[in-house]
Design a protein around this motif. Structure first.
Motif, PDB file in Angstrom:
ATOM      1  N   PHE A  40       0.826  -1.208   0.000  1.00 24.02           N
ATOM      2  CA  PHE A  40       0.000   0.000   0.000  1.00 24.02           C
ATOM      3  C   PHE A  40       0.863   1.261   0.000  1.00 24.02           C
ATOM      4  N   THR A  41       0.382   2.272  -0.717  1.00 23.60           N
ATOM      5  CA  THR A  41       1.137   3.509  -0.910  1.00 23.60           C
ATOM      6  C   THR A  41       0.349   4.747  -0.511  1.00 23.60           C
ATOM      7  N   ASP A  42      -0.808   4.571   0.124  1.00 23.68           N
ATOM      8  CA  ASP A  42      -1.673   5.704   0.412  1.00 23.68           C
ATOM      9  C   ASP A  42      -2.037   5.761   1.895  1.00 23.68           C
ATOM     10  N   GLY A  43      -2.128   6.974   2.406  1.00 22.94           N
ATOM     11  CA  GLY A  43      -2.641   7.220   3.751  1.00 22.94           C
ATOM     12  C   GLY A  43      -1.874   6.506   4.844  1.00 22.94           C
ATOM     13  N   MET A  44      -2.599   6.116   5.890  1.00 18.55           N
ATOM     14  CA  MET A  44      -1.963   5.494   7.054  1.00 18.55           C
ATOM     15  C   MET A  44      -1.374   4.122   6.746  1.00 18.55           C
ATOM     16  N   TYR A  45      -1.738   3.513   5.625  1.00 20.08           N
ATOM     17  CA  TYR A  45      -1.216   2.193   5.257  1.00 20.08           C
ATOM     18  C   TYR A  45       0.024   2.286   4.366  1.00 20.08           C
ATOM     19  N   ASN A  46       0.456   3.499   4.022  1.00 20.48           N
ATOM     20  CA  ASN A  46       1.626   3.695   3.176  1.00 20.48           C
ATOM     21  C   ASN A  46       2.836   2.965   3.779  1.00 20.48           C
ATOM     22  N   GLY A  47       3.432   2.092   2.991  1.00 16.57           N
ATOM     23  CA  GLY A  47       4.596   1.335   3.436  1.00 16.57           C
ATOM     24  C   GLY A  47       4.257  -0.007   4.070  1.00 16.57           C
ATOM     25  N   SER A  48       2.986  -0.278   4.283  1.00 16.95           N
ATOM     26  CA  SER A  48       2.564  -1.562   4.853  1.00 16.95           C
ATOM     27  C   SER A  48       2.111  -2.493   3.729  1.00 16.95           C
ATOM     28  N   SER A  49       2.096  -3.781   4.021  1.00 19.56           N
ATOM     29  CA  SER A  49       1.677  -4.738   3.003  1.00 19.56           C
ATOM     30  C   SER A  49       0.997  -5.938   3.645  1.00 19.56           C
ATOM     31  N   ILE A  50       0.246  -6.669   2.825  1.00 18.57           N
ATOM     32  CA  ILE A  50      -0.312  -7.957   3.219  1.00 18.57           C
ATOM     33  C   ILE A  50       0.043  -8.973   2.134  1.00 18.57           C
ATOM     34  N   SER A  51       0.166 -10.222   2.526  1.00 17.03           N
ATOM     35  CA  SER A  51       0.544 -11.282   1.594  1.00 17.03           C
ATOM     36  C   SER A  51      -0.574 -12.303   1.455  1.00 17.03           C
ATOM     37  N   LEU A  52      -0.867 -12.640   0.208  1.00 19.63           N
ATOM     38  CA  LEU A  52      -1.906 -13.610  -0.129  1.00 19.63           C
ATOM     39  C   LEU A  52      -1.236 -14.810  -0.774  1.00 19.63           C
ATOM     40  N   LEU A  53      -1.659 -16.004  -0.387  1.00 17.88           N
ATOM     41  CA  LEU A  53      -1.165 -17.231  -1.009  1.00 17.88           C
ATOM     42  C   LEU A  53      -2.306 -18.223  -1.035  1.00 17.88           C
ATOM     43  N   GLY A  54      -2.772 -18.579  -2.231  1.00 13.64           N
ATOM     44  CA  GLY A  54      -3.864 -19.537  -2.298  1.00 13.64           C
ATOM     45  C   GLY A  54      -4.371 -19.742  -3.709  1.00 13.64           C
ATOM     46  N   LYS A  55      -5.376 -20.614  -3.804  1.00 11.73           N
ATOM     47  CA  LYS A  55      -5.996 -20.940  -5.091  1.00 11.73           C
ATOM     48  C   LYS A  55      -7.116 -19.956  -5.390  1.00 11.73           C
ATOM     49  N   ASN A  56      -7.124 -19.475  -6.622  1.00 10.19           N
ATOM     50  CA  ASN A  56      -8.160 -18.580  -7.116  1.00 10.19           C
ATOM     51  C   ASN A  56      -8.894 -19.316  -8.237  1.00 10.19           C
ATOM     52  N   SER A  57     -10.089 -19.820  -7.929  1.00  6.41           N
ATOM     53  CA  SER A  57     -10.925 -20.457  -8.962  1.00  6.41           C
ATOM     54  C   SER A  57     -11.577 -19.320  -9.745  1.00  6.41           C
ATOM     55  N   ALA A  58     -10.876 -18.836 -10.749  1.00  8.73           N
ATOM     56  CA  ALA A  58     -11.166 -17.558 -11.394  1.00  8.73           C
ATOM     57  C   ALA A  58     -12.551 -17.430 -12.021  1.00  8.73           C
ATOM     58  N   MET A  59     -13.190 -18.532 -12.366  1.00  6.12           N
ATOM     59  CA  MET A  59     -14.510 -18.435 -12.989  1.00  6.12           C
ATOM     60  C   MET A  59     -15.655 -18.449 -11.971  1.00  6.12           C
ATOM     61  N   ASN A  60     -15.359 -18.678 -10.707  1.00  6.04           N
ATOM     62  CA  ASN A  60     -16.393 -18.597  -9.669  1.00  6.04           C
ATOM     63  C   ASN A  60     -16.747 -17.127  -9.436  1.00  6.04           C
ATOM     64  N   PRO A  61     -18.006 -16.834  -9.140  1.00  3.63           N
ATOM     65  CA  PRO A  61     -18.392 -15.432  -8.926  1.00  3.63           C
ATOM     66  C   PRO A  61     -17.627 -14.768  -7.785  1.00  3.63           C
ATOM     67  N   VAL A  62     -17.411 -15.488  -6.684  1.00  5.63           N
ATOM     68  CA  VAL A  62     -16.649 -14.975  -5.544  1.00  5.63           C
ATOM     69  C   VAL A  62     -15.655 -16.046  -5.135  1.00  5.63           C
ATOM     70  N   ARG A  63     -14.413 -15.626  -4.915  1.00  6.19           N
ATOM     71  CA  ARG A  63     -13.354 -16.558  -4.506  1.00  6.19           C
ATOM     72  C   ARG A  63     -12.781 -16.104  -3.168  1.00  6.19           C
ATOM     73  N   GLU A  64     -12.502 -17.070  -2.292  1.00  6.51           N
ATOM     74  CA  GLU A  64     -11.900 -16.760  -1.001  1.00  6.51           C
ATOM     75  C   GLU A  64     -10.476 -17.297  -0.973  1.00  6.51           C
ATOM     76  N   MET A  65      -9.541 -16.432  -0.553  1.00  9.62           N
ATOM     77  CA  MET A  65      -8.139 -16.814  -0.474  1.00  9.62           C
ATOM     78  C   MET A  65      -7.554 -16.330   0.850  1.00  9.62           C
TER      79      MET A  65
END
Length: 186
Positions: A121-146
């Motif tokens: 993130f590069t904006d506001g109070m989150y500037n310089g902070s980050s989160i990491s995602l690792l998982g499967k994205n079933s891209a054709m599903n309407p909503v995916r949880e990772m």
């Protein structure tokens, strides 16, 4: 008795030859534990702009299997990305960060991507902070949880989940805009 004396002498010589740091080691000397009374829960909403086409793509194919182009799911293709994250779905909306990492087509029967991404993130109070995602994205599903598996800065020790929903996709080019709703405990 002689065996006990030999055992004691052996134990003493073993301890005497151990490094000083190992001799003073006990189960609590290397760790400090502090109980936190409260954890914070942060909810983020942003849009991921994955552009494979044009003169300046934000996602490029860096590897593929020999038969990738024959596969309907592009099985074996690996993409490296540096995608903008914006406040709204319009590519011209406020830039709040960048998604950097890779994803690869990991399924033969569906469009299933294994994703390893860092949302920096590069904006506001989150500037310089980050989160990491690792998982499967079933891209054709309407909503995916990772899963969110970590973070830095404000999000240090983060865990949580991301819900992804495709806002727009061009099946000819592969370009897509994906909305992310992320819940992070930190």
């Amino acid at each position: 008795m002689a065996n006990l004396a030999a055992y004691s002498l052996f134990t003493f010589s073993l301890v005497a030859t151990m490094p000083l740091w190992a001799q003073s080691f006990n189960s609590e000397s290397w760790v400090t534990r502090r109980e936190a009374k409260y954890e914070k829960v942060t909810k983020l909403q942003f849009y991921f702009h994955d552009t494979l086409s044009g003169k300046n793509p934000s996602a490029v194919r860096v590897a593929q299997a020999i038969d990738t182009n024959k596969s309907p799911t592009l099985f074996g293709a690996i993409m490296m990305i540096d995608d903008p994250l914006t406040e709204g779905p319009d590519p011209k909306s406020k830039l709040v960060g960048r998604a950097q990492g890779l994803y690869g087509s990991a399924c033969k029967e569906e469009l299933g991507l294994i994703m390893a991404l860092n949302f920096g993130f590069t904006d506001g109070m989150y500037n310089g902070s980050s989160i990491s995602l690792l998982g499967k994205n079933s891209a054709m599903n309407p909503v995916r949880e990772m899963p969110i598996i970590g973070g830095t800065g404000i999000f240090r020790l983060a865990r949580g989940y991301a819900l992804a929903q495709t806002h727009w996709i061009d099946f000819t080019t592969g370009d897509a805009i994906v909305g992310y709703n992320v819940t992070v405990v930190h």
